[in-house]
Design a protein around this motif. Structure first.
Motif, PDB file in Angstrom:
ATOM      1  N   UNK A  70       0.988  -1.277  -0.249  1.00 49.20           N
ATOM      2  CA  UNK A  70       0.027  -0.067   0.102  1.00 49.20           C
ATOM      3  C   UNK A  70       0.716   1.101  -0.006  1.00 49.20           C
ATOM      4  N   UNK A  71       1.948   1.158  -0.058  1.00 44.01           N
ATOM      5  CA  UNK A  71       2.980   2.368  -0.128  1.00 44.01           C
ATOM      6  C   UNK A  71       3.070   2.856  -1.612  1.00 44.01           C
ATOM      7  N   UNK A  72       3.343   4.271  -1.636  1.00 43.72           N
ATOM      8  CA  UNK A  72       3.632   4.646  -3.076  1.00 43.72           C
ATOM      9  C   UNK A  72       5.158   4.614  -3.196  1.00 43.72           C
ATOM     10  N   UNK A  73       5.535   4.353  -4.632  1.00 40.86           N
ATOM     11  CA  UNK A  73       7.064   4.137  -4.963  1.00 40.86           C
ATOM     12  C   UNK A  73       7.168   4.804  -6.231  1.00 40.86           C
ATOM     13  N   UNK A  74       8.057   6.171  -6.052  1.00 41.27           N
ATOM     14  CA  UNK A  74       8.125   6.966  -7.059  1.00 41.27           C
ATOM     15  C   UNK A  74       9.546   6.622  -7.784  1.00 41.27           C
ATOM     16  N   UNK A  75       9.573   6.274  -9.238  1.00 42.64           N
ATOM     17  CA  UNK A  75      10.609   6.045  -9.985  1.00 42.64           C
ATOM     18  C   UNK A  75      10.904   7.422 -10.703  1.00 42.64           C
TER      19      UNK A  75
END
Length: 423
Positions: free
Chosen positions: A178-183
């Motif tokens: 449920x965590x956001x991961x930014x690439x």
């Protein structure tokens, strides 16, 4: 949806708009950067209005496995990713037959109709145009310099054309926990002139090919290598049902029933070429080539092309055998359906089982659900068509209800029968 070498002709209901039985020309133009994250990258395949539904047991997934929604839509699969800062939700066709990631962008000088808002690069603090002299610009053969010294691109598909500006952007995904991961610094096309038979729900395209600009190649080093798997829902699946597409180390296809065949390297790095030896209709084997000789890499796997497209001679012999084993008279008096092989039936057509034979002994059994598609109520058409090319396309209809894993590192693709609606 391959990105230009061969011209194919097929009904448009086999391409994008189901039920639109007009014929179109399809031109198949076959044409990284952040901190390391352990685990895999997953993309969820869903319909536009579907609740989330897991494909894999979440207990077996690394908590850092990123996910993104994808919509099954009119024969295509739309992957939802977030682009820019702040994140902008974007639905693009999930396409293993091309590389470029692009969205319709404001201002749009010549764009097809789109229901959802278009991406506005001026609203994103992480949108950075790529200079025309950069190495990233030269990864695309059709790139050219603009008067402002930025990198313009042109990219063609069987469904249309996109033209615009190459940039780098931040792509945000949601992990399995449920965590956001930014690439960051993902090469991205901002399309300002986009034409063709895209539908109003398709905001662009997410290239999943094996070329350097695809999402697979750009994020592969972050998630355990250039690997991914998908389980495509069958045509006309209830829109509330979902499946997933997973990238990286969590994408391995294993367990009972898995078969594998080699991916074949060719000059064009984008398509996933495999070698098809033949297809059995019931117990009758139909070889790919009348002579019995088979060229390596004679088909490629394409999630962006619904029908399977076969060389003319192979198609003719296969259709003849299918006719021999279907105890119904083909439809011959409906101009909307010609020249496809179609049958009228009030229920799901009870056609023969087809067995696909890939090199290395990998065999896949296809049921009528995967081989006969209903473009009209009470009508079922053979989900394969023909081309003058000697290289064919293994389309998404035939890929449905298989968990398919692509491993570009070892050049192997694996298949496992699955009910993608219950995963």
């Amino acid at each position: 949806m391959a990105a230009c070498t061969t011209t194919l002709t097929l009904p448009s209901f086999f391409v994008v708009v189901v039920g639109a039985l007009l014929f179109i020309e399809i031109v198949t133009c076959l044409s990284s950067t952040a901190r390391s994250i352990n685990g895999g990258f997953s993309v969820q395949l869903i319909h536009l209005d579907s609740p989330k539904s897991p494909l894999y047991d979440r207990k077996s997934l690394n908590p850092n496995t990123p996910q993104a929604d994808v919509n099954a839509n009119k024969g295509q699969y739309l992957m939802k990713i977030s682009v820019g800062t702040p994140p902008f939700d974007f639905y693009g066709i999930a396409d293993t037959g091309s590389d470029l990631i692009w969205a319709q962008c404001v201002p749009c000088d010549g764009c097809y109709n789109q229901t959802k808002p278009m991406f506005n690069p001026t609203n994103s603090s992480t949108y950075i145009p790529i200079p025309c002299g950069s190495q990233q610009c030269h990864l695309l053969d059709t790139a050219a310099c603009s008067p402002e010294n930025t990198c313009n691109y042109t990219y063609g598909y069987e469904a249309g054309l996109t033209q615009g500006l190459l940039a780098t952007e931040t792509v945000t995904l949601t992990s399995s926990s449920g965590q956001h991961i930014s690439l960051q610094n993902i090469v991205f096309g901002c399309g300002h002139n986009n034409t063709g038979s895209f539908n109003e729900d398709e905001m662009g395209l997410v290239g999943l090919g094996s070329g350097p600009l695809s999402l697979v190649s750009q994020i592969g080093p972050l998630f355990g290598g250039r690997k991914f798997s998908h389980c495509l829902l069958p045509f006309h699946t209830d829109p509330r049902i979902t499946s997933k597409l997973i990238f990286g180390s969590d994408s391995e296809v294993s367990g009972d029933g898995v078969v594998s065949t080699s991916l074949v390297s060719k000059q064009d790095p984008t398509p996933y070429f495999v070698t098809l030896e033949g297809i059995s209709v019931g117990q009758e084997y139909v070889s790919f080539n009348s002579s019995g000789l088979v060229s390596k890499g004679n088909m490629f796997l394409d999630s962006g092309t619904p029908p399977t497209i076969l060389p003319q001679d192979f198609y003719d012999r296969l259709v003849e055998e299918v006719k021999n084993q279907v105890d119904l008279k083909p439809v011959e008096d409906d101009e909307r359906l010609e020249p496809q092989l179609c049958y009228k039936s009030e229920t799901i057509l009870e056609g023969p089982m087809l067995t696909v034979h890939f090199e290395g002994g990998a065999t896949l059994q296809l049921t009528p659900l995967q081989t006969f598609i209903p473009p009209l109520e009470g009508v079922f058409c053979f989900a394969m068509t023909n081309t003058d090319s000697d290289v064919g396309v293994y389309g998404s209809f035939a890929q449905s209800n298989f968990l398919i894993g692509f491993d570009i590192e070892t050049m192997v693709v694996s298949f496992k029968p699955a009910d993608c609606t219950k995963q």
